[in-house]
Design an enzyme around this catalytic site. Sequence first.
Site, PDB file in Angstrom:
ATOM      1  N   SER A 429       0.830  -1.198   0.000  1.00  0.00           N
ATOM      2  CA  SER A 429       0.000   0.000   0.000  1.00  0.00           C
ATOM      3  C   SER A 429       0.869   1.254   0.000  1.00  0.00           C
ATOM      4  O   SER A 429       1.679   1.445  -0.898  1.00  0.00           O
ATOM      5  CB  SER A 429      -0.967  -0.036   1.190  1.00  0.00           C
ATOM      6  OG  SER A 429      -1.890   1.016   1.117  1.00  0.00           O
ATOM      7  N   ASP A 583      -2.868   6.081  -4.231  1.00  0.00           N
ATOM      8  CA  ASP A 583      -1.703   5.420  -3.649  1.00  0.00           C
ATOM      9  C   ASP A 583      -1.199   4.331  -4.597  1.00  0.00           C
ATOM     10  O   ASP A 583      -1.818   4.063  -5.634  1.00  0.00           O
ATOM     11  CB  ASP A 583      -2.039   4.879  -2.263  1.00  0.00           C
ATOM     12  CG  ASP A 583      -3.145   3.839  -2.263  1.00  0.00           C
ATOM     13  OD1 ASP A 583      -3.803   3.668  -3.316  1.00  0.00           O
ATOM     14  OD2 ASP A 583      -3.372   3.208  -1.218  1.00  0.00           O
ATOM     15  N   ASP A 585      -1.172   1.084  -4.899  1.00  0.00           N
ATOM     16  CA  ASP A 585      -2.029  -0.008  -5.379  1.00  0.00           C
ATOM     17  C   ASP A 585      -3.429   0.475  -5.736  1.00  0.00           C
ATOM     18  O   ASP A 585      -4.321  -0.330  -6.000  1.00  0.00           O
ATOM     19  CB  ASP A 585      -2.088  -1.150  -4.370  1.00  0.00           C
ATOM     20  CG  ASP A 585      -2.768  -0.764  -3.071  1.00  0.00           C
ATOM     21  OD1 ASP A 585      -2.607   0.379  -2.637  1.00  0.00           O
ATOM     22  OD2 ASP A 585      -3.454  -1.618  -2.476  1.00  0.00           O
ATOM     23  N   ASP A 587      -6.068   1.743  -4.303  1.00  0.00           N
ATOM     24  CA  ASP A 587      -7.332   1.478  -3.614  1.00  0.00           C
ATOM     25  C   ASP A 587      -7.805   2.698  -2.824  1.00  0.00           C
ATOM     26  O   ASP A 587      -8.949   2.739  -2.381  1.00  0.00           O
ATOM     27  CB  ASP A 587      -7.230   0.239  -2.713  1.00  0.00           C
ATOM     28  CG  ASP A 587      -6.204   0.364  -1.601  1.00  0.00           C
ATOM     29  OD1 ASP A 587      -5.452   1.360  -1.574  1.00  0.00           O
ATOM     30  OD2 ASP A 587      -6.143  -0.546  -0.754  1.00  0.00           O
TER      31      ASP A 587
END
Length: 855
Positions: A429, A583, A585, A587
């Site tokens: 993340s 961010d 990834d 999400d």
Amino acid sequence: MYGVILAGGSGKLSLFQEAAALLQEIVKADALLVVTHRDHKEQIALQLAELKLDQAVILEEPLARNTAPAIGLAAWHLAKLDPGAVMVVLPSDHYITPREAFQELLRTAGRLAEKYGLVTFGIRPGTAETGYGYIKCGAALPEAGYRVAAFVEKAELEKAREYLAAGSYLRNSGIFVFKVERLQAEYRRQQPELSRLLDGLDFGDRAALEQVYALMPKISIDYAILEKVQDIVVLPAVFTLGDPGSWDACFAHEFGRVPEQAGGVAAQASSPEATQRPEATQRPEATRLYQRWLHSPFIDSRTKEELQALAGNEAEIEDRFGGELTFGTGGMRGVLGAGSRRMNIYVVRRATQGFADYLNGRFAAGTTIKAIIAYDSRRFSREFALEAALVLAANGIKSLLFREMRPTPQLSFAIRELGCQGGIIITASHNPPTYNGFKVYDEHGGQIVPARAEEITAAIDKVDYFNDVKLLTGAEAAVKGLLVYLDEEMDRRYLERIKTLSLRPGDAGMNIVYTPLHGTGAFLIPRLLKEMGYQKIHVVTAQADPDPDFSTVKVPNPEESDSFTLAIALAAAKDAELILATDPDADRVGCAVRDREGAYHHLSGNQVGALLIAYLLARLQGRNTLPSNGVIIKSIVTGNLGREIATAYGVPTVETLTGFKFIGEKIREYEETGERRFLFGYEESYGYLAGTFVRDKDAVIASALIAEMTAYYRQKGKTLLEVLDELFRKYGYYREELISLVLPEQQPADKLLHAFVDTDLREIAGLRIAEVRDYRVGKARDPWTEKEHVLSLPLSDAAYFALADGSWFCVRPSGTEPKVKVYFAVQADSAAAAAKKMDALKEEVLQKIRDGYIF
């Protein structure tokens, strides 16, 4: 629940009666067992009679054989009566106060034992004590307590001081709560010969019992079982405990003399673990594991060179091999490097093998099991993803691997779209660039919830890093049809589904600046926005390409306003109304919007969530498509403005614990029952979701909705800031803040919750506290009337204080670090009043933390 007292002593003044009285309110008389030497049976029976516990069962030991045989005797007896029983094991020579706190903790331990199987208690050491073993705490559990990272022998003074300073070590109490069937399974696994002897016991044949007992080893439960098992839970005690051995010794400890009526004889302090124990012959576990990795033929040459460079560096070896990366509901994440506590291909392979074993055990024979694997832009993400795919393939699981890095929510979508049984995402993340991680998803496309995480953890714990991992080559997996690459077609299907959520066409004239912060959002978000009709999309060039170093930001986190620096500069040059940042990834998404004077303002997650709720519900209502059973879902630490807006539209808001996995779980529940129709879910930490084809927070969906919302109000001549102000004027001025405190050690973080909850605090910052929600025990109480009610959410390490005016604050310690998060939320009639109230609330809460509670 059954109570088991280990009563090695006897006599009117022993602490046996105190132990029995402690259990009397927890277990029924006929559910109490006493394990004692046969010579003490008569005295024990007399004391039970005095307590009116004549129905208790006395199990006689013909010989002294320490706690493993004694507890095994009780477990095998109970297994014949009630195989699903939970047993509390309490020594008879402990003096425990306050009794009520201990009994409440026993109830909590009973619930944990039903779920996890093996629970022990640990005492916070107040001094550097050398007469006891220690328990090292691992990761915090969502309900209460910690995973046991290690059981540690009695320490020399220097080491005991280190344990005290670390704050993560507890004194071994010798008190346990076990699920009987789980305990028997561990006896059979760890002590097969002792189990065979216990299997052959005839409790009614005293002569045979003596013969069998003579063959039993003199070994403690700690050494025989607990130190060899990975998944044990430790509960920090909320009581004080001593083991003086008798009332005489207890009196002498408190007053410096023995009581006159005791005849001048005080019992010596004793412990059930004080008898003979085999000496440890192995080197420290960290060193042993390091040497095994260093000399393993499975280790590649690059890793071996890294390991060789550690030779002689005891601190680094301990740090890398003194445990394992904890696998939980968020998967696992850690610093890259060689070692069992680092992220590397061997840790990834082992975790994947455990996941494969779990999948093969969960789904019926004959099921074609499929799993999706995705990865982000971090170092070794591609390599880890391929390794995971090849391990799954070697276990007969069809691996569907994204050919290129893709957002985490696209993994969630693909699991559902392709009917898979699970998924893996390689990401850390928004952690620093030295980290990577491994996260698991279930067949519903959601992050695994605690119950599933426990099952997967148990499967992983059984896997040896080298000997138990199955692995195919890429060619072998492809030939067998067990490795398939996903390409652009999955992008198209995902984006088409997102477009179905749109409530209006895009605005070709609106300027949008977007930055993926060197992550996976770059592959889909600009494309999606253009396909939806937004033609003026300006991507921050310096942050457009994947960069595992995230070289242009301190941390790649859209919550941080500093991450918008380059985007704001580009927005000013392009006259953009909206800035979006995701961010690595993709999400989570943050946004900044321009005011009438041209300045850009970074909106909070609570503000964006409230704006999206107002937009979506108004648009659905205007189209006559707002369902009568719609629902909004948010976490307990997310602000309440969104709730107020939803209420005005007749839509209820449901709360979950922090973590989008719980929102995803709730969506599935409503889908299965038909009770509610999910409309929108969000968390204050910039996670949002609309639609049900994804079961995780989704920055791709949210970016499209934020752009659409901005364009809608732009057409009406309004900025998002102006719309937000309208909401404030209509529903009240809401203000939220989050402060993360780094504490001097772990122990204050654990004490902090107790300090706030376990006091008679009724007012703060001039505001009346209406309710204290203690998620540790699942209860809420009114501090003024002391009336209580049960909370519907699972147990969690958090306390929430609802204030009478609608404001609140919440305290959430970290389970693994000396940190604590304090969430604040206020509401008032004006922005100035809200700011003043926030300052006062923060100041008083933080002052209590600084001065009155932990320092």
